[in-house]
Motif scaffolding. Structure first.
Motif, mmCIF file in Angstrom:
data_model
loop_
_atom_site.group_PDB
_atom_site.id
_atom_site.type_symbol
_atom_site.label_atom_id
_atom_site.label_comp_id
_atom_site.label_asym_id
_atom_site.label_seq_id
_atom_site.Cartn_x
_atom_site.Cartn_y
_atom_site.Cartn_z
ATOM 1 N N HIS A 1 0.615 -1.142 0.181
ATOM 2 C CA HIS A 1 0.105 0.075 -0.076
ATOM 3 C C HIS A 1 0.636 1.138 -0.043
ATOM 4 O O HIS A 1 0.526 2.068 -0.605
ATOM 5 C CB HIS A 1 -0.957 -0.082 1.263
ATOM 6 C CG HIS A 1 -1.947 1.086 1.057
ATOM 7 N ND1 HIS A 1 -1.865 2.280 1.855
ATOM 8 C CD2 HIS A 1 -3.349 0.707 0.799
ATOM 9 C CE1 HIS A 1 -3.201 2.647 1.726
ATOM 10 N NE2 HIS A 1 -4.050 1.797 1.226
ATOM 11 N N THR A 2 1.907 1.236 0.938
ATOM 12 C CA THR A 2 2.630 2.494 1.098
ATOM 13 C C THR A 2 3.600 2.616 -0.273
ATOM 14 O O THR A 2 3.727 3.819 -0.656
ATOM 15 C CB THR A 2 3.646 2.151 2.278
ATOM 16 O OG1 THR A 2 2.912 1.957 3.639
ATOM 17 C CG2 THR A 2 4.723 3.231 2.496
ATOM 18 N N LEU A 3 4.267 1.607 -0.597
ATOM 19 C CA LEU A 3 5.238 1.771 -1.787
ATOM 20 C C LEU A 3 4.448 2.279 -3.120
ATOM 21 O O LEU A 3 4.946 3.009 -3.842
ATOM 22 C CB LEU A 3 6.000 0.384 -2.043
ATOM 23 C CG LEU A 3 6.835 0.050 -1.009
ATOM 24 C CD1 LEU A 3 7.784 -0.926 -1.620
ATOM 25 C CD2 LEU A 3 7.879 1.152 -0.503
ATOM 26 N N ALA A 4 3.350 1.768 -3.311
ATOM 27 C CA ALA A 4 2.411 2.046 -4.333
ATOM 28 C C ALA A 4 2.059 3.703 -4.394
ATOM 29 O O ALA A 4 2.124 4.432 -5.248
ATOM 30 C CB ALA A 4 1.124 1.375 -4.550
ATOM 31 N N PHE A 5 1.559 4.046 -3.364
ATOM 32 C CA PHE A 5 1.527 5.404 -2.799
ATOM 33 C C PHE A 5 2.681 6.284 -3.067
ATOM 34 O O PHE A 5 2.588 7.339 -3.781
ATOM 35 C CB PHE A 5 0.720 5.550 -1.557
ATOM 36 C CG PHE A 5 0.003 6.906 -1.390
ATOM 37 C CD1 PHE A 5 -1.232 6.916 -1.462
ATOM 38 C CD2 PHE A 5 0.655 7.956 -0.738
ATOM 39 C CE1 PHE A 5 -1.934 8.352 -1.476
ATOM 40 C CE2 PHE A 5 0.208 9.184 -0.633
ATOM 41 C CZ PHE A 5 -1.138 9.360 -0.804
ATOM 42 N N ARG A 6 3.871 5.696 -2.301
ATOM 43 C CA ARG A 6 4.850 6.670 -2.541
ATOM 44 C C ARG A 6 5.432 6.925 -3.843
ATOM 45 O O ARG A 6 5.829 8.100 -4.347
ATOM 46 C CB ARG A 6 6.282 5.862 -1.756
ATOM 47 C CG ARG A 6 7.715 6.640 -1.817
ATOM 48 C CD ARG A 6 8.931 5.596 -1.636
ATOM 49 N NE ARG A 6 8.961 4.547 -2.634
ATOM 50 C CZ ARG A 6 9.848 3.830 -2.642
ATOM 51 N NH1 ARG A 6 10.553 3.425 -1.361
ATOM 52 N NH2 ARG A 6 9.991 2.820 -3.605
ATOM 53 N N ASN A 7 5.521 5.865 -4.920
ATOM 54 C CA ASN A 7 5.745 5.981 -6.012
ATOM 55 C C ASN A 7 4.993 7.117 -6.994
ATOM 56 O O ASN A 7 5.629 7.610 -7.656
ATOM 57 C CB ASN A 7 5.864 4.839 -6.855
ATOM 58 C CG ASN A 7 6.794 3.563 -6.251
ATOM 59 O OD1 ASN A 7 7.973 4.361 -5.635
ATOM 60 N ND2 ASN A 7 6.789 2.453 -6.620
#
Lengths: 363, 363
Positions: free
Chosen positions: B332-338
């Protein structure tokens, strides 16, 4: 008799309660205010922040302090929101102070000074740098007091029907641009236009104007600019961190109990934090869609940026020489800005730089 | 008899009042909570945010909902704040969730994932990206619910007694470092140390440790690290935007009237905004003083940054393979960060880049 006893003892209880209850009743008076927004309902974030603010305030006060938000045009036109508060037509508004630079250029600082600060720095200046108190002193003569309620983030530079590579390309350009930036761009031959949000698209479509800026991908996509102007420039150097705010009529504000003032402020801060988060969360997907549909992203060239920077600071010096309020806030702001970037270029900027680098590599 | 009449009619009046007053009295109950902070009183910002939060909450509720903040060690040690809330010793705490990665590495996300997001992006993830709900679902099994209350900004990488140019220079380094970063650095030969804020300086002075990181110039200057370690590295890639939060015991939280919950949240948001502003406003002058007194600023080399980035993402994959909660929040976090950096590299980053460039030129 039993009933009588019951009533008496209940009465005794109520006498005891009466010692406390007038204070309680007085402490939670029912208050209804109207808030006029400068923004249309179609902009879910810029208008939505007024709804989030009002909802939160109602929740905090157990529905006793109710503020009803009205969209631009429902009570007064969007660009007359401040006047409506100043003259007491409504108790409050939500607007961008720089819409009122025609009254006094000092109004630019409440939203953004071109080549000023980014959103975090703006916040720091308002909250811990003395900005809030300084501007509220200025606003006093307009019978209003301001509380920050939202930021758009750094804005885009807008939509252009032709490419802008040199300063020469700016000459004669009819450009819809908000706030104080128009006076800077005029010095480079631009013909700035003041057009309300909802009227920009038809003007751009008909060719009445050559270019227009609003906020960023999330809003700009809704307003449809991509269909009539292919080049999407960045950054919006005139709005490095555009703050919006609620203004309350000072006389009305002073009638509020102290804890309603505190509730108003806290609700405005939370709504403002939501607004920035909403833009930050929704801009990426909007930008993707725009580019997929053919929008050409372009950075302003260094030539254009530097020419605008130079003209901006020359204009500031000229206005400051004539306007003591402008000079006072300008000196305060520029000193703070320069210190902020001393720090931001270290940890913040180097972290972002590395993360952008690694992201590009993974694509 | 006259007196009797008076009492009776007063009683009648009170019966009428009683129809309305129970609701009012019930709506503003007097509540007192204790909040244990993970931070010492000497840190005016990290501890101060608990005081600002409690003060604002008291102001909003007309002094009816009172939270008393206690510094680390007054009730429980700083790193046991969450446990004290979980087991009901206190109703609430203010802490950094990543202090509890020993219980479950998923606790890192509430504060910061190394090479994660900057503060604006963290906020967007929590507020509009679903982060708050996701983590509160995870926190349920610890009997706590979290509300964001502050961010330090991107942190510095810390104080080193010798220069760190290559990955080889990290080998054997005894480094006081917070949270999940220790597990990444271990893979490169670092020996991470968990030491509470107040105990770092003596350890660094005696040479028990070789390096230590805390937050940034404002705090680090107070803690005196500059006297015993000359090299001040940046950025703190393990804390691109370190969030701190209040945790409330869920059972206690559920006893609050709905509008007290709203007041609590709004006060926490306003205090959190203050905290970021306070750091941003005070870091520049602290950095100037440190450098004037001989501190050597050093960026981590690209070799070191890239090696850490690689190890971080390998560790994430390993932990995610074993821990479904970690995997769920990580994805969830990495998708949002990118997605966030896709957008931030455009207007935000180019504005900051230009402003940093112009500032350097004017020096």
């Amino acid at each position: 008799m039993q009933r009588r006893t019951f009533v008496t003892s209940a009465g005794a209880g109520l006498v005891a309660a009466a010692v406390a209850s007038p204070a309680v009743a007085q402490s939670m008076p029912e208050i209804r205010w109207r808030l006029t927004s400068s923004f249309p309902k179609s902009l879910d974030t810029l208008f939505g922040v007024s709804e989030v603010f009002a909802k939160r305030l109602a929740e905090i006060t157990d529905n006793r302090f109710i503020i009803q938000p009205f969209a631009a045009g429902e009570i007064v036109p969007g660009l007359q929101a401040l006047d409506a508060v100043s003259n007491g037509t409504v108790e409050a508004c939500h607007t961008a102070s720089y819409y009122y630079v025609g009254k006094d250029p000092t109004f630019t600082f409440g939203t953004a000074l071109p080549f000023g600060m980014n959103p975090r720095q703006q916040n720091a200046w308002f909250i811990e740098g003395g900005g809030t108190d300084l501007l509220n002193e200025f606003y006093k003569s307009y019978n209003v007091t301001a509380i920050s309620c939202g930021n758009t983030g750094t804005q885009m530079g807008g939509w252009f029907r032709k490419e802008i590579r040199t300063v020469e390309d700016l000459r004669g350009l009819k450009f819809r641009v908000g706030g104080f930036a128009g006076r800077i761009l005029t010095r480079l031959g631009v013909v700035p236009q003041q057009i309300a949000g909802g009227d920009i698209y038809p003007a751009l479509e008909k060719g009445t104007i050559d270019a227009a800026e609003w906020v960023g991908p999330h809003d700009d996509e809704k307003l449809g600019f991509a269909k009539v102007a292919p080049y999407y420039y960045y950054p919006g150097w005139w709005e490095g961190g555009a703050q919006v705010q609620t203004f309350a009529n000072i006389a009305k504000w002073e009638t509020l109990p102290k804890h309603y003032k505190a509730a108003y402020e806290a609700a405005a801060y939370q709504a403002g934090t939501w607004m920035q988060a909403r833009y930050d969360a929704s801009n990426p997907a909007a930008l993707r869609r725009l580019v997929a549909q053919g929008t050409q992203l372009r950075p302003f060239t260094l030539e254009v940026m530097e020419a605008c920077y130079k003209q901006a600071h020359e204009l500031y010096a000229e206005v400051a020489a004539q306007n003591p309020w402008f000079k006072r806030v300008l000196d305060h702001t520029l000193a703070f800005r320069n210190e902020e970037y001393l720090w931001f270029q270290v940890a913040e900027y180097s972290f972002d730089s590395f993360m952008i680098r690694m992201r590009a590599r993974s694509n």
